[in-house]
Every structure is written in C-alpha cells, then in structure tokens.
Scaffold this active site. Structure first.
Site, PDB file in Angstrom:
ATOM      1  N   ALA A   1       0.786  -1.041  -0.214  1.00 12.34           N
ATOM      2  CA  ALA A   1       0.090   0.057   0.013  1.00 12.34           C
ATOM      3  C   ALA A   1       0.794   1.256   0.051  1.00 12.34           C
ATOM      4  CB  ALA A   1      -0.799  -0.025   1.278  1.00 12.34           C
TER       5      ALA A   1
ATOM      6  N   TRP B   1       0.740   4.251   1.067  1.00 13.13           N
ATOM      7  CA  TRP B   1       0.699   4.930   2.268  1.00 13.13           C
ATOM      8  C   TRP B   1       1.403   4.201   3.358  1.00 13.13           C
ATOM      9  CZ3 TRP B   1      -1.222   1.995   6.177  1.00 13.13           C
ATOM     10  CH2 TRP B   1      -2.261   0.975   5.597  1.00 13.13           C
ATOM     11  N   CYS B   2       1.807   2.864   3.503  1.00 15.07           N
ATOM     12  CA  CYS B   2       2.339   2.215   4.358  1.00 15.07           C
ATOM     13  C   CYS B   2       3.936   2.441   4.450  1.00 15.07           C
ATOM     14  CB  CYS B   2       2.003   0.710   4.083  1.00 15.07           C
ATOM     15  SG  CYS B   2       2.860  -0.505   5.166  1.00 15.07           S
ATOM     16  N   PRO B   3       4.315   2.637   5.745  1.00 14.93           N
ATOM     17  CA  PRO B   3       6.035   2.962   5.952  1.00 14.93           C
ATOM     18  C   PRO B   3       6.763   1.752   5.645  1.00 14.93           C
ATOM     19  CG  PRO B   3       4.545   3.403   8.009  1.00 14.93           C
ATOM     20  CD  PRO B   3       3.522   3.106   6.923  1.00 14.93           C
TER      21      PRO B   3
END
Length: 484
Positions: free
Chosen positions: A167, A169-171
């Site tokens: 994803a 947005w996932c760090p």
C-alpha cells in the site's frame, strides 16, 4: 415371679372384643379419606426430604486457586486472518503480554465458519526484520506490475511467482520498495522471463486492486506471497495454495531467498514446480499462508485476579493495517472463567446448576457481526464482564466441596474508533464470593415426621368419627322423641 396378669395390666393398647364393635358407613368413609391423606402427606414429606435445601452467603474470596484466574475461550473470526490474529492480555497492575501463542491454537476458517485445514502455525518472529536502507535509482522498477486482469495468467505461466502486496501509504511498504525493486532487477537478469522463466517477482497495489488483495486474504502491508504453479494446478480450480515470507527485507536476503526457491527447479522442468522444497529457507522465514480470511482461536490464558483486558486484534511488528478494512466480527462458541469442571462431577453440576443461576456460560453461542462498509467501518467490539466466584459445599463445615464455578454478567457494545479495530473483553473479578451451602437433612427427622403424619391423621380421623357417630345417634334420639 411376676404373673402374666400383672404384665397385661401395663398394656396401653387394650383390645375390645370384636363382638362389641360396630362398623358404620361413616367410619368406612373416614377411613378411606384418612388413608389417602396419609399417603399424600407421606409423599409431600418424602419429596421435601429428597429436595436439596441451601443457604446462601457472601464472603471474602479465599479460594484455593490463588491469585490467578484461568480464562478458557473458543472464538471464531470470519474476517480476521490467522496470519495476523494476536491474543493479548493486560491488567491494571501493568502486565502486558502480546501475541500469546503457547496455550493458543488457531485454525483457518471460511466466512461460514467452516474449517479449511489443520492447525495454523504462525510461529513467533524471533528477530527484528532487517530492511535495506539503500536508495539506488539506477535499478528503477524491476518487478512486474500485477492486476486483476493478468494475475492468474502470469501465476500459471511461471513455476515460482513471488508477489509483494503493498500500500503506497504504508511506511513498511515504502521501506521495502527500494530493496524489492533492486532484487527483482537482479533476479530478472539472472533468470530472464523469456529465456528461463522459472521465477518472476511482481507487485500489487492493494489500494487499486482491492478485490485481488481480498481474494488472496491480504490484511497487512507489505505481504510477500510465494505462489507455486504445481500446487496451484492441484488445488480447487487453480485457487492458490501459497506461502508467506517473513524473512529479512534487504536486497541480499531477498535475492538469496529467490535463489533458494529456484534451485530445486530444473530448467527443463518449468511446467511443474517441485513441491515443498525451498532450499535453505527455514520455518522462521517462510510458512504456509492462510487458505481463507477467517480464523478460529481457542485455548486459555492465566491472568491475575485484578481488572484487565483480553484483546484479539490484528498485530505485527513489521506490517501496517488499513483500519477501515479490519473486521473483528466474531462468534463466541465458549467463554468461561476458572477451572474446567471434570466429568466426574458433571452429574453433580446438573443437580446444582439451578443454584448457579446459569451465568457461567452467558455468552456461549452469541454472534457479534459488523460489516466494515460505509458507516460500519472502524468498529471495535467490547465486552464488559463482571466475574464473581460461586462455590457450592455440602455441610456447614466447608470440608466437602462439591462445585466451584465462576459466574459473570456481560454487557457488549460496538464502538467506532479511528484506531485499528479490536475485540476486547474487559473482565473485572469481584473480591467477594457467593457461598451456597447444601444443608443435608436428618433421616431421623424424616422418620419422626412420618410417624407424626400417621399418628396425627389416625387421631384426627378417630375424633371426627366419634363426633360424627355421636351426632348421628343424638339425631336419631331426637327423631324418636318426636314420634312418641
């Protein structure tokens, strides 16, 4: 020597000659009524003797199980994957135990709560996952972009397909991106997809391909899946029987993993990947991925007898979760406190159960379902349980303990929260306990009452018969007096 005449003089039950007695219709009727009365009162007294009488008191909890309390449970989560399902315990004294596995068993289930395989062994990750920190633009995009249209075609074309479900947005996905693309370019150069084709590294953007990720039961990002063409063909209509990768995420580790996957596959045998052979990969880095998106969790935990929480949630130290996609709907098959009742005392429990109030399994069989769409997203399900111990003993000396059980009241609610949804069971043990004492009845008291019934009914019937007999004689005399 005492004569027989003197002995007969102390006879309390002197006999009247039969010739001097007179049978009457009223006496016969009273005899029948007296006999039925005796039988009825005897039955009532026998029932009272056999009925358990109890006395209830509330005392300070001084139970033999010490300061710890056992919680047994069996929960089914139709939309929470066993891969990330975590059982956590905390209390007001600062205890905080995460991802308990020693006394917990997990089984993959489908949305209808049907089991889909044997026990799921997630296994703890024993070390911190290593990530590559390099950012090298020279390698660019090395992995193949997959979507719902080309996924099945490509997965059936290559013996080994390794996919990074991520994803943006996932760090954790962003930390993996550089190492993944660099490793994908290296593998592509060593095992050209056109000339060799034994392995291909791909990626799926789960914010764009929501249905594809849901079909592969992706709940945490990034999730690295290993698809084997051979096992796919064996299974139901090509549905993927795949594995999850939990190893280090730096470039060297990824490349070494891909090399070990390709090594057992001869170049001339691309059509079928060898089953269950993965070179030097260990169980810590590669384990079977869940076949379905649900999980049944059963087992027990031991907690201190202080207010605390039993929490089931999606948890991982190296993955991110989309709170709007996490669904902790669950069905409670079993939830109880304290020691399990042994079969030896089960018959006694059936007899004593009415005195326990039927609250030791209050939540069993109940379902708490939430559909995470629209206004129903980000729903945490909380249960507030107040627990009190109930003890049943025989006699007032408390030396013969019959049943020891924990009852509880339950209040449940669905709460919207911006955090990752969880299923929380807040328990609050009471410092007091209910003591139910069985009072055994004396057999001599029962015999005394039976004798009193027989004698009382016989005496009252005799009095009534005498009154009735004299009344009838008096009425006859009055009638004779009128005639003369």
């Amino acid at each position: 020597m005492i004569s027989l005449h003197k002995i007969k003089s102390v006879d309390f039950y002197r006999k009247i000659p039969r010739d001097l007695t007179e049978a009457s219709l009223s006496g016969a009727g009273l005899s029948v009524v007296a006999a039925f009365s005796m039988m009825f009162l005897f039955g009532m007294e026998l029932n009272n003797y056999l009925t358990v009488s109890t006395s209830t008191s509330v005392i300070v909890d001084k139970s033999s199980d010490g300061e710890f309390l056992r919680i047994d449970f069996d929960f089914s989560f139709p939309a929470l994957s066993c891969e990330f399902a975590s059982v956590d315990v905390s209390d007001v004294l600062g205890t905080n135990r995460l991802n308990i596995t020693k006394t917990i068993r997990k089984y993959s289930i489908d949305s209808d709560l049907r089991p889909t395989g044997s026990e799921f062994h997630s296994g703890p990750i024993s070390k911190v996952i290593k990530h590559g920190d390099e950012v090298d633009e020279e390698y660019g995009e090395g992995s193949f972009q997959l979507n719902a249209h080309n996924f099945d075609k490509i997965s059936h074309h290559h013996p080994i397909l390794v996919v990074n479900f991520y994803a943006p947005w996932c760090p954790w996905s962003n930390r993996l991106k550089s190492s993944w693309e660099k490793a994908a370019r290296i593998i592509r150069e060593r095992y050209d997809p056109e000339m060799d084709g034994r392995i291909l590294l791909g990626k799926v953007d789960c914010t764009e391909e929501i249905e594809l990720c849901r079909r592969n039961h992706i709940q945490g990002y990034p999730s690295i899946r290993i698809f084997r063409k051979g096992s796919d063909v064996r299974d139901d209509h090509g549905h993927h029987d795949h594995e999850s990768y939990y190893g280090d995420r730096d470039t060297d580790s990824l490349v070494a993993t891909m090399e070990s996957l390709v090594a057992p596959i001869p170049l001339e045998s691309q059509r079928l990947a060898l089953e269950n052979k993965s070179g030097t990969l260990t169980n810590d880095t590669k384990r079977p991925a869940p076949l379905t998106g649900g999980c049944r969790i059963e087992g027990f935990v031991r907690v201190k007898k202080v207010p605390g929480n039993l929490v089931i949630s999606a948890h991982s130290g190296a993955h991110s979760f989309d709170a709007s996609q996490i669904n902790v709907s669950h069905v409670i098959s079993h939830l109880s406190f304290g020691k399990k009742i042994s079969p030896r005392v089960m018959s006694d429990v059936i007899r004593v159960l009415p005195y326990l109030g039927g609250s030791h399994d209050k939540l069993n069989g109940r379902a708490y379902i939430s559909n995470p769409d629209g206004t129903n997203a980000n729903v945490t399900i909380e249960h507030y349980l107040q627990v009190v111990k109930t003890e049943v003993v025989i006699g007032r000396s408390r030396k013969h303990k019959l049943v020891e059980e924990y009852e509880f009241t339950a209040h449940s609610s669905l709460i919207h929260s911006p955090d990752i949804p969880v299923a929380k069971f807040h328990f609050e043990p009471s410092p007091m306990q209910v003591l139910i004492t069985e009072n055994p009845k004396s057999f001599s008291h029962f015999i005394t009452n039976v004798c009193a019934i027989i004698g009382g009914v016989f005496t009252v019937a005799g009095i009534l018969d005498s009154v009735l007999h004299h009344s009838l004689r008096l009425m006859k005399k009055v009638e004779l007096g009128k005639n003369f």
